[in-house]
Design an enzyme around this catalytic site. Structure first.
Site, short mmCIF file in Angstrom:
data_model
loop_
_atom_site.label_atom_id
_atom_site.label_comp_id
_atom_site.label_asym_id
_atom_site.label_seq_id
_atom_site.Cartn_x
_atom_site.Cartn_y
_atom_site.Cartn_z
N THR A 37 0.94 -1.41 -0.35
CA THR A 37 -0.79 -0.42 -0.18
C THR A 37 0.99 1.55 -0.19
OG1 THR A 37 -1.97 -0.62 1.53
CG2 THR A 37 -1.11 1.17 1.26
N GLU A 112 -0.89 -5.71 6.34
CA GLU A 112 0.71 -5.67 5.11
C GLU A 112 1.67 -6.59 5.78
OE1 GLU A 112 1.51 -0.57 3.90
OE2 GLU A 112 2.02 -1.39 5.00
C1 5RP Z 1 1.11 2.07 4.49
C2 5RP Z 1 2.97 1.73 4.39
C3 5RP Z 1 4.22 2.49 2.61
O1 5RP Z 1 4.50 1.52 2.54
C4 5RP Z 1 4.61 2.97 3.90
O2 5RP Z 1 3.80 4.41 4.17
C5 5RP Z 1 5.42 4.20 2.72
O3 5RP Z 1 4.21 4.72 2.01
P1 5RP Z 1 4.60 5.44 0.22
O4 5RP Z 1 5.39 4.98 -0.63
O5 5RP Z 1 4.42 6.58 -0.19
O6 5RP Z 1 5.80 6.68 0.85
O7 5RP Z 1 3.49 1.15 5.02
O8 5RP Z 1 0.81 1.95 6.03
#
Ligand code: 5RP
Length: 239
Positions: A37, A112
């Site tokens: 995500t 996740e």
């Molecule tokens: C979501 C996550 C994402 O992997 C993390 O926040 C990184 O997000 P982005 O790719 O938007 O920087 O752990 O729960």
């Protein structure tokens, strides 16, 4: 890839797109894969959509990713329909030289971690801003049962952290699992596996956003010089 605007450095979004595309190299035709995500994963999903039939199906870690996958015509399966996943592709809020990560900035950390645990291989895609020597500069997300929040805030304070309930539109954010998120500021997580186990044991914690037992096997790190591939040799021997 160089910057689309010659003479200028690549933006963070361009680095995310770069590693999103690079992750396609880790897929085999006909596989069922895990999909994380976030904005970096969105780049991966959009890149994947350009190759219809490249994978058989995905198990998704959030409602948002499920919607995006399905909008592109990529089949999404329930986790309980699948025995094992070949690979899990996801981003991170921080990743260190041992492949330990902080995740959950998008509030999807519980699913996740479940999908990561189903996968033989975790490929982390991240722009270089996520690379740290010690986890903790990014506030640590922890999914909690709402009635435990106050007690857990005190427990984090005893470790030197300041925990706050994540808000959205003036009210506590509700996760896909109907729970709340604490963001913990001011921690320095020098022993991620021990920290993860400790916090997991606290009543009311659903999931702590330290991914040590489900750490990455590989990181594709977006840098101005291109994608740096980092292998974590003994990753997950302890998982
Ligand atoms: C979501 C996550 C994402 O992997 C993390 O926040 C990184 O997000 P982005 O790719 O938007 O920087 O752990 O729960």
């Amino acid at each position: 890839m160089t910057s689309p605007n010659p003479g200028t450095a690549m933006t963070q979004d361009e680095l995310k797109a770069l590693v999103g595309r690079a992750a396609l190299d880790y897929l085999e035709p006909g596989q069922i894969i895990g999909v994380g995500t976030g904005s970096t994963v969105n780049c991966f999903i959009d890149a994947l959509a350009q190759y219809p039939g490249r994978i058989a199906a995905a198990v998704s870690s959030s409602e948002a990713s499920t919607q995006r996958l399905r909008a592109h015509g990529i089949p999404v399966l329930d986790a309980n329909e699948v025995e094992e996943l070949a690979v899990y592709i996801d981003g991170a809020d921080e990743i260190d030289p041992r492949g330990y990560m902080i995740k959950g900035g998008g509030a999807a950390l519980t699913r996740e971690k479940i999908v990561a645990a189903m996968a033989r291989r975790f490929v982390c895609i991240a722009d270089q801003s996520k690379w740290v020597q010690t986890l903790g500069r990014y506030p640590l997300p922890v999914e909690v049962i709402p009635m435990a929040a106050r007690r857990l805030i005190r427990q984090f304070a005893a470790l030197g952290g300041e925990a706050r309930v994540r808000q959205r539109d003036g009210a506590p954010l509700i996760t896909d699992n109907g729970q709340h998120i604490l963001d913990v500021y001011g921690l320095q997580i020098t022993d991620p596996p021990a920290f993860e186990s400790l916090v997991n044991d606290w009543p009311g914690v659903v999931t702590v956003g330290v991914f040590a037992h489900q750490r990455a096997h590989v990181c594709l790190l977006g840098t101005p010089e291109g994608v740096r591939t980092i292998h974590f040799a003994t990753a997950r021997d302890d998982a």
